[in-house]
Design a protein around this motif. Structure first.
Motif, PDB file in Angstrom:
ATOM      1  N   LYS A 167      17.804  10.743  -0.102  1.00 41.67           N
ATOM      2  CA  LYS A 167      17.284  10.501  -1.454  1.00 41.67           C
ATOM      3  C   LYS A 167      15.939   9.779  -1.439  1.00 41.67           C
ATOM      4  CE  LYS A 167      21.929  10.350  -3.282  1.00 41.67           C
ATOM      5  NZ  LYS A 167      23.004   9.501  -3.724  1.00 41.67           N
ATOM      6  N   VAL A 168      15.633   9.049  -0.380  1.00 45.09           N
ATOM      7  CA  VAL A 168      14.417   8.239  -0.360  1.00 45.09           C
ATOM      8  C   VAL A 168      13.479   8.559   0.799  1.00 45.09           C
ATOM      9  CG1 VAL A 168      15.504   6.306  -1.586  1.00 45.09           C
ATOM     10  CG2 VAL A 168      15.554   6.354   0.909  1.00 45.09           C
ATOM     11  N   LYS A 200       9.577   6.564  11.006  1.00 40.66           N
ATOM     12  CA  LYS A 200       9.951   6.912  12.381  1.00 40.66           C
ATOM     13  C   LYS A 200      10.928   5.891  12.951  1.00 40.66           C
ATOM     14  CE  LYS A 200       8.122   8.093  16.950  1.00 40.66           C
ATOM     15  NZ  LYS A 200       9.446   8.384  17.392  1.00 40.66           N
ATOM     16  N   THR A 201      10.685   4.613  12.701  1.00 37.69           N
ATOM     17  CA  THR A 201      11.583   3.574  13.201  1.00 37.69           C
ATOM     18  C   THR A 201      12.975   3.728  12.604  1.00 37.69           C
ATOM     19  OG1 THR A 201       9.731   2.049  13.468  1.00 37.69           O
ATOM     20  CG2 THR A 201      11.928   1.080  13.410  1.00 37.69           C
ATOM     21  N   ILE A 202      13.042   3.993  11.302  1.00 36.99           N
ATOM     22  CA  ILE A 202      14.336   4.165  10.640  1.00 36.99           C
ATOM     23  C   ILE A 202      15.068   5.379  11.224  1.00 36.99           C
ATOM     24  CG2 ILE A 202      15.460   4.764   8.445  1.00 36.99           C
ATOM     25  CD1 ILE A 202      13.311   2.972   7.082  1.00 36.99           C
ATOM     26  N   LYS A 221       8.419   8.379   4.079  1.00 39.02           N
ATOM     27  CA  LYS A 221       7.543   9.065   5.031  1.00 39.02           C
ATOM     28  C   LYS A 221       6.094   9.036   4.549  1.00 39.02           C
ATOM     29  CE  LYS A 221       7.503  13.244   7.850  1.00 39.02           C
ATOM     30  NZ  LYS A 221       8.175  14.518   8.085  1.00 39.02           N
ATOM     31  N   ALA A 222       5.890   9.218   3.244  1.00 35.66           N
ATOM     32  CA  ALA A 222       4.542   9.202   2.683  1.00 35.66           C
ATOM     33  C   ALA A 222       3.972   7.783   2.650  1.00 35.66           C
ATOM     34  CB  ALA A 222       4.555   9.792   1.277  1.00 35.66           C
ATOM     35  N   LYS A 223       4.814   6.819   2.360  1.00 32.70           N
ATOM     36  CA  LYS A 223       4.370   5.428   2.217  1.00 32.70           C
ATOM     37  C   LYS A 223       4.137   4.756   3.561  1.00 32.70           C
ATOM     38  CE  LYS A 223       6.028   1.020   0.347  1.00 32.70           C
ATOM     39  NZ  LYS A 223       7.145   0.365  -0.323  1.00 32.70           N
ATOM     40  N   SER A 224       5.049   4.983   4.499  1.00 33.78           N
ATOM     41  CA  SER A 224       4.975   4.288   5.781  1.00 33.78           C
ATOM     42  C   SER A 224       5.491   5.188   6.902  1.00 33.78           C
ATOM     43  CB  SER A 224       5.811   3.001   5.716  1.00 33.78           C
ATOM     44  OG  SER A 224       5.870   2.390   6.979  1.00 33.78           O
ATOM     45  N   SER A 253      11.918  -3.523   4.277  1.00 35.69           N
ATOM     46  CA  SER A 253      10.448  -3.526   4.267  1.00 35.69           C
ATOM     47  C   SER A 253       9.881  -2.362   3.459  1.00 35.69           C
ATOM     48  CB  SER A 253       9.929  -3.478   5.699  1.00 35.69           C
ATOM     49  OG  SER A 253       8.535  -3.320   5.705  1.00 35.69           O
ATOM     50  N   VAL A 254      10.393  -1.164   3.674  1.00 39.55           N
ATOM     51  CA  VAL A 254       9.861  -0.002   2.963  1.00 39.55           C
ATOM     52  C   VAL A 254      10.366   0.093   1.527  1.00 39.55           C
ATOM     53  CG1 VAL A 254       9.443   1.330   5.048  1.00 39.55           C
ATOM     54  CG2 VAL A 254      11.600   1.616   3.841  1.00 39.55           C
TER      55      VAL A 254
END
Length: 152
Positions: free
Chosen positions: A98-99, A112-114, A104-107, A148-149
């Protein structure tokens, strides 16, 4: 003029019917997973958001759901119940989907870490003898990145 009145009446009735059919959906209540410290929220109909837009209630609910999954998984791992932890973490992908595009666009690095930590946790929980400390560490990193995101 006599022919115009019936057309006007039909047009007025049609307009009122269309307005009545366009009533929005009622918000539905969503509850957080059992055992989490996240309070209940009410979801509102979602609008299409751009990656630069502030978090919408739906996005916020998605992040709360992710954090609830991580919290519930962490609690189960701390208790040594890896079967329950795997069941809890299986819910991660539903919430993440859902997010994830917005993340991906924001950070891209946070995304990638998630993704990497989610894969690591999933593999750790599927292992024949899960490494409790390694999974807990990965859950901590995952939780920090999700938090964080989630910030606008």
């Amino acid at each position: 003029m006599n022919r115009f009145n019936p057309v006007l009446i039909v047009a007025a009735i049609s307009l009122m019917t269309l307005v009545g059919c366009n009533k929005g959906e009622e918000p539905t209540a969503q509850t957080s997973p059992a055992g989490s410290s996240i309070s209940n929220t009410t979801a509102t109909p979602a609008a299409t958001t751009s990656p630069n837009a502030a978090a919408t209630p739906t996005t916020t609910t998605g992040f709360q759901s992710l954090q609830g999954v991580v919290t519930n998984t962490k609690t189960a791992v701390q208790g040594g119940n890896f079967t329950k932890a795997k069941g809890e973490f299986d819910k991660f992908e539903d919430s993440w989907s859902k997010v994830e595009d917005g993340v991906k666009a924001k950070s891209p690095s946070g995304y990638k870490t998630i993704e990497d930590k989610a894969d690591e946790i999933e593999a750790g929980l599927k292992a024949s003898t899960p490494n409790k400390q390694k999974i807990l560490t990965a859950l901590e990193v995952l939780n920090k990145n999700v938090t964080s995101v989630a910030k606008p």
